[in-house]
Enzyme design. Structure first.
Site, PDB file in Angstrom:
ATOM      1  N   LYS A  91       0.848  -1.208   0.000  1.00  0.00           N
ATOM      2  CA  LYS A  91       0.000   0.000   0.000  1.00  0.00           C
ATOM      3  C   LYS A  91       0.874   1.246   0.000  1.00  0.00           C
ATOM      4  O   LYS A  91       0.606   2.213  -0.680  1.00  0.00           O
ATOM      5  CB  LYS A  91      -0.913   0.016   1.229  1.00  0.00           C
ATOM      6  CG  LYS A  91      -2.021  -1.008   1.198  1.00  0.00           C
ATOM      7  CD  LYS A  91      -3.010  -0.810   2.331  1.00  0.00           C
ATOM      8  CE  LYS A  91      -2.429  -1.093   3.701  1.00  0.00           C
ATOM      9  NZ  LYS A  91      -2.049  -2.480   3.953  1.00  0.00           N
ATOM     10  N   CYS A 176     -11.878   1.544  16.811  1.00  0.00           N
ATOM     11  CA  CYS A 176     -10.663   0.754  16.596  1.00  0.00           C
ATOM     12  C   CYS A 176      -9.709   0.694  17.783  1.00  0.00           C
ATOM     13  O   CYS A 176      -8.951  -0.265  17.872  1.00  0.00           O
ATOM     14  CB  CYS A 176      -9.932   1.192  15.330  1.00  0.00           C
ATOM     15  SG  CYS A 176      -8.963   2.679  15.448  1.00  0.00           S
ATOM     16  N   MET A 352      -6.799  -4.919  16.651  1.00  0.00           N
ATOM     17  CA  MET A 352      -8.266  -4.973  16.704  1.00  0.00           C
ATOM     18  C   MET A 352      -8.809  -6.204  17.433  1.00  0.00           C
ATOM     19  O   MET A 352      -9.893  -6.156  18.001  1.00  0.00           O
ATOM     20  CB  MET A 352      -8.845  -4.957  15.290  1.00  0.00           C
ATOM     21  CG  MET A 352      -8.579  -3.701  14.521  1.00  0.00           C
ATOM     22  SD  MET A 352      -9.149  -2.218  15.350  1.00  0.00           S
ATOM     23  CE  MET A 352      -7.607  -1.556  15.912  1.00  0.00           C
ATOM     24  N   GLY A 389      -4.584   1.251  14.141  1.00  0.00           N
ATOM     25  CA  GLY A 389      -4.882   0.987  12.735  1.00  0.00           C
ATOM     26  C   GLY A 389      -4.838   2.216  11.859  1.00  0.00           C
ATOM     27  O   GLY A 389      -4.759   2.116  10.636  1.00  0.00           O
ATOM     28  N   GLN A 390      -4.915   3.394  12.460  1.00  0.00           N
ATOM     29  CA  GLN A 390      -4.977   4.627  11.670  1.00  0.00           C
ATOM     30  C   GLN A 390      -3.724   5.470  11.912  1.00  0.00           C
ATOM     31  O   GLN A 390      -3.095   5.379  12.969  1.00  0.00           O
ATOM     32  CB  GLN A 390      -6.222   5.425  12.040  1.00  0.00           C
ATOM     33  CG  GLN A 390      -7.519   4.664  11.771  1.00  0.00           C
ATOM     34  CD  GLN A 390      -8.734   5.526  11.963  1.00  0.00           C
ATOM     35  OE1 GLN A 390      -9.080   6.323  11.107  1.00  0.00           O
ATOM     36  NE2 GLN A 390      -9.395   5.399  13.101  1.00  0.00           N
TER      37      GLN A 390
END
Lengths: 809, 105
Positions: A91, A176, A352, A389-390
């Site tokens: 990514k 999250c 998560m 996660g972010q």
């Protein structure tokens, strides 16, 4: 095919060779305040390189962005960055492509009565929003994001809590990592990991708890697998509910039942006590014991004695834990022995799997407790570490405090002293900040999609930088009902059309990533900065500017909350001569560095909980700095790798080995919690016999709204799917690739079946990724949440799979 | 026009893998760069994304190559334009039976 200019091609080839060559030559790389590091990426005619953090996950890799003619044309891993040392995942090296999807939103769009959208001017859009807020400020809600930059989140926070006296602001990060926050608070009295990524370089054993870093944080995971390729021994133990790519790299895979992690942690603690292998001196000097009071569950609980802890933990024998968790007695004993061995270093990783859990706070505190009880804490390689996660769930949400109960710098709205401190920093009148927490995410959307006459008291919602129309659990209850409610007004700022914009009344086109200035905070407390490099398309604009421009409209309409104590606009920025710069007019927004002004204002808050940040200009020079960042006698700024440890943390007194200086018991000690195991809120039964787990895939980031626009990523993983066990599929006469219906008591979703694919679920379990907006698995999921963190559980509910012909009948 | 800078990791020092190096040199789109111990820098400059993918797969299938890491990727609209005309998907993933449908405004 058009041919690329040969000079340009040679320059890019030369850059590619330089980037690859720099990784081959290796050597130690600068950690702090790295030099520009781009000297070996050749500039060509008009080709320039600048640093930025990657736009995607919480790892916080740095990239070098190649820009030519106002367009991003190349992306390289940044070898000067300690996080990724020049590497990127699939990514990351396509991150530049997310700017150039053909359907970028480029103008404000207002939905008409017939459902069509009409282009309007920014001024018209701002007037509509300001009027709705002005008419009913307390029924307005702001839903934000762990992808907000730090200045964007700070501006939103100030606008809501310091301006509108309204605490209905919450981020998607509630979905999250809220349980990680409450886990840290309950254990150490302060949020965020004590260790850092260096733990991955020095651990002897890595335990992944319901975590798949090989796909979700691949660059971080490669730090461990690279050690193996250099001949080091690193034992990886994967505890999960399905086999993944992480399992492929693991020495041992321990297949647990959903919710089994709680029992496993209790079982390890039982064995540490029973075998007398716990770290008695560490526990005596640095830990207390804690549990919920009988009256109910609370974040801080109540003190219990060590004897009481021993009595309760005695119930969790290996045999009982085996029954609850699905692990064998031998596997549980192996884990107990492992933690009882203090000659090795153990790092636990989770994300998560432990956070999206109705016992999310409990399992987070229990895994911290396992490390504290065993003394596997506070040394490089010995650490309980949660990943986010972010890209800025830590920086923007947890540190700026863009949650419905929080204020910047670890303050909370319910505490009068905290409110007063914030009012002083913001120079707003005493009493401006409302002392009642606002709605958390699930409650906020429940109130928004509930008819007003039935008590649905959120009537206008502004969504920035996120896609709740795809990510909320149980969408049929929490989002899809919006379509029928004419008096509810949804404003969405985004870069591409999404399921959320599909129901929006007003759509605002946003700038993204290097189209604007920004700052993120990653999973290891590292604050990162970048500058705008290219213009956004059409009339797309910065989210931070939108918030300030709406505030200015309200100021001009006479809303008192938009004035500070001196009657000035709460976002006033003045030039050197003292004249106000009209940053609410977009043509003047970049006359000054608004990010820098907001960051320097925010920085004042950060010392109150020892999350000290350096001045903005220090971040310009560095590839991020890990807080607390403290000024040295020579004027330089020093970051901190290991909090609470005397050898590194500047706030631990000299000579002390450890100090948990924000201890909730005010004695410098951390809390080891006891929680009883509780079953999941919904379990498979006769009608819905399968466990459903949802999650992500390597190629797509979250809802895929960006990565599905990148052809290479979309080709690599073109569609959502349901992963099934081979025997389950055979029993149901389901073939590879067949489209089936996955359904629960809440909704359904059609998906192609993938048997023995990338992940391999055990019998009775299915897995569905949520990146594909054409296959909305969150119509099926359950909105039950942890009672402390309010984070929903996306990892387990009861579902069934039916053939299309059966479903039709 | 995909251009990428890659790092190949071998299971032993690069110079001990002559057969693999010959195979890599035989791919005309590849330029060899620096080598150090078990790592080798290369640049792949292919005409289209299909060929890029083929080369990637070939490199991964060389038995002594244990890892293929990416250091840099160049891309632009020409590359995207060309790739968007290619509907092939990876063999091991489910096919997109509905196309890349996305929300329209």
């Amino acid at each position: 095919m058009k041919m690329m200019n040969s000079d340009r091609r040679e320059i890019l080839k030369s850059a590619a060779m330089a980037a690859a060559g720099s990784l081959v030559t290796g050597g130690s790389l600068p950690v702090v305040q790295a030099d520009p590091g781009v000297a070996d990426l050749p500039d060509g005619e008009g080709l320039t390189w600048n640093k930025a953090p990657c736009r995607f996950c919480g790892t916080g890799c740095h990239v070098q962005v190649g820009v030519e003619d106002g367009r991003v044309v190349a992306v390289a891993g940044d070898k000067a960055a300690d996080v990724n040392k020049g590497l990127l995942c699939v990514k990351g090296y396509h991150v530049g492509g997310i700017l150039y999807g053909e359907d970028r939103l480029t103008e404000p769009l207002l939905r008409q009565d017939d459902g069509t959208l009409k282009a309007i001017s920014w001024d018209e859009a701002l007037d509509i929003i300001a009027k709705r807020i002005f008419d009913s400020p307390q029924t307005f809600a702001f839903y934000g994001s762990g992808q907000w930059t730090i200045p964007e989140g700070f501006a939103a926070q100030k606008f809501m809590k310091g301006g509108l006296s309204n605490n209905h602001i919450d981020p998607n990060a509630r979905l999250c990592m809220a349980s990680a926050v409450t886990g840290f608070l309950g254990t150490y009295g302060v949020d965020e990991p004590a260790g850092c990524y260096q733990d991955l370089d020095e651990c002897d054993v890595l335990i992944t708890w319901g975590n798949n870093p090989a796909e979700m944080h691949p660059v971080l995971f490669s730090r461990v697998t690279d050690r193996r390729s250099r001949g080091e021994k690193v034992r990886i133990i994967d505890i999960g509910t399905r086999r993944t790519r992480t399992t492929d790299a693991a020495n041992e895979y321990l297949n647990m039942k959903p919710h089994g992690d709680v029992a496993i942690a209790l079982g390890i603690m039982h064995l540490l006590i029973e075998n007398n292998t716990y770290d008695t001196s560490f526990v005596k000097d640095h830990c207390n014991f804690r549990a919920h009071p009988e009256s109910g569950k609370t974040l801080m609980g109540e003190a219990i004695s060590e004897d009481e802890f021993r009595k309760r933990i005695a119930e969790y024998t290996p045999e009982r834990v085996s029954e609850l968790s699905g692990l064998s007695v031998e596997q549980i004993r192996m884990l107990g022995d492992l933690f009882g061995d203090r000659n090795i270093r153990i790092t636990s990783l989770w994300c998560m799997g432990m956070n999206q859990h109705t016992m999310g706070t409990a399992i987070n505190t229990l895994v911290h407790g396992v490390h504290l009880l065993s003394g596997h804490f506070g040394k490089p390689g010995d650490s309980p570490t949660s990943l986010t996660g972010q890209p800025s769930a830590c920086g923007t949400v947890r540190e700026v405090g863009t949650l419905s109960h929080a204020l910047p710098g670890g303050r909370v709205v319910a505490n009068p002293e905290h409110r007063q401190q914030c009012e002083e920093f913001w120079n707003v009148p005493e009493g401006r900040i409302n002392g009642t927490p606002g709605y958390h995410t699930v409650k906020m959307f429940d109130q928004f999609t509930m008819p007003t006459d039935e008590g649905g008291d959120i009537t206008t919602m502004f969504v920035q930088v996120t896609n709740p129309g795809q990510t909320l659990p149980n969408l049929n209850k929490l989002f899809n009902d919006k379509e029928q409610l004419a008096d509810k007004f949804l404003i969405v700022s985004d870069v591409y059309p999404t399921p959320t914009t599909a129901l929006a009344n007003l759509i605002l086109p946003a700038a993204m990533w290097v189209e604007k200035n920004g700052m993120f905070g990653n999973s290891e407390r590292r604050t990162q900065q970048w500058f705008k490099m290219v213009d956004p398309p059409g009339d797309a604009r910065d989210d931070c500017w939108m918030t300030i421009a709406i505030a200015r409209k309200l100021f001009e309409m006479g809303h008192e909350g938009m004035q500070d104590k001196d009657g000035e606009f709460i976002f006033a920025v003045k030039d050197e001569s003292g004249e106000e710069i009209p940053i609410w007019e977009f043509e003047h927004y970049y006359d000054t560095n608004v990010d820098k002004h907001l960051f320097e204002e925010y920085r004042q808050f950060t010392t109150m909980k020892h999350k000290n940040l350096a001045p903005y200009e220090e971040y310009v020079k560095a590839r991020g700095l890990r807080w607390p960042v403290v000024e040295q006698q020579d004027g330089s700024w020093r970051e901190t790798r290991f909090r609470f440890s005397g050898f590194d943390d500047p706030f631990v007194a000299e000579g002390e080995e450890f100090d948990f200086y924000h201890s909730s018991t005010k004695d410098g000690k951390a809390q080891i919690w006891f929680h009883d195991y509780e079953p999941p809120p919904e379990m498979p039964d006769e009608d819905y016999p399968l466990w459903l787990c949802t999650g992500r895939v390597l190629e797509h980031w979250h809802t895929g709204s960006m990565t599905r626009r990148v052809t290479q990523l979309s080709r690599a993983m073109p569609t959502g799917y349901v992963e099934m066990n081979k025997e389950d599929a055979k029993d149901a006469n389901i073939r590879q690739g067949e489209t089936v219906v996955v359904e629960s008591r809440r909704g359904s979703c059609q998906l192609p079946v993938w048997i023995d694919g990338r992940g391999r679920p055990p019998r009775g379990t299915i897995f569905v990724p949520f990146f594909d907006e054409t296959k909305m698995i969150n119509n099926v999921t359950l909105e039950a949440y942890c009672p402390i963190s309010k984070q929903p559980d996306y990892k387990k509910c009861a579902a069934r799979v039916r053939k299309m012909t059966e479903a039709d009948s | 026009m995909p251009i990428s800078g890659l790092v190949l990791t071998f299971d032993s020092p690069v110079e001990q893998n002559q057969e693999a190096l010959d195979a890599i040199k035989a791919i005309p789109e590849i330029d060899l760069g620096q080598a150090n111990d078990r790592k080798l820098a290369i640049v792949v400059d292919s005409d289209d994304t299909i060929r890029d993918r083929e080369i990637w797969d070939t490199l991964q299938q060389i038995t002594s190559v244990t890892n293929v890491a990416i250091a840099m990727v160049a891309f632009d609209s020409e590359c995207e334009e060309e790739a968007s005309n290619d509907t092939n998907s990876q063999d091991d993933t489910p096919e997109d039976t509905q196309g890349a449908n996305r929300t329209n405004v």
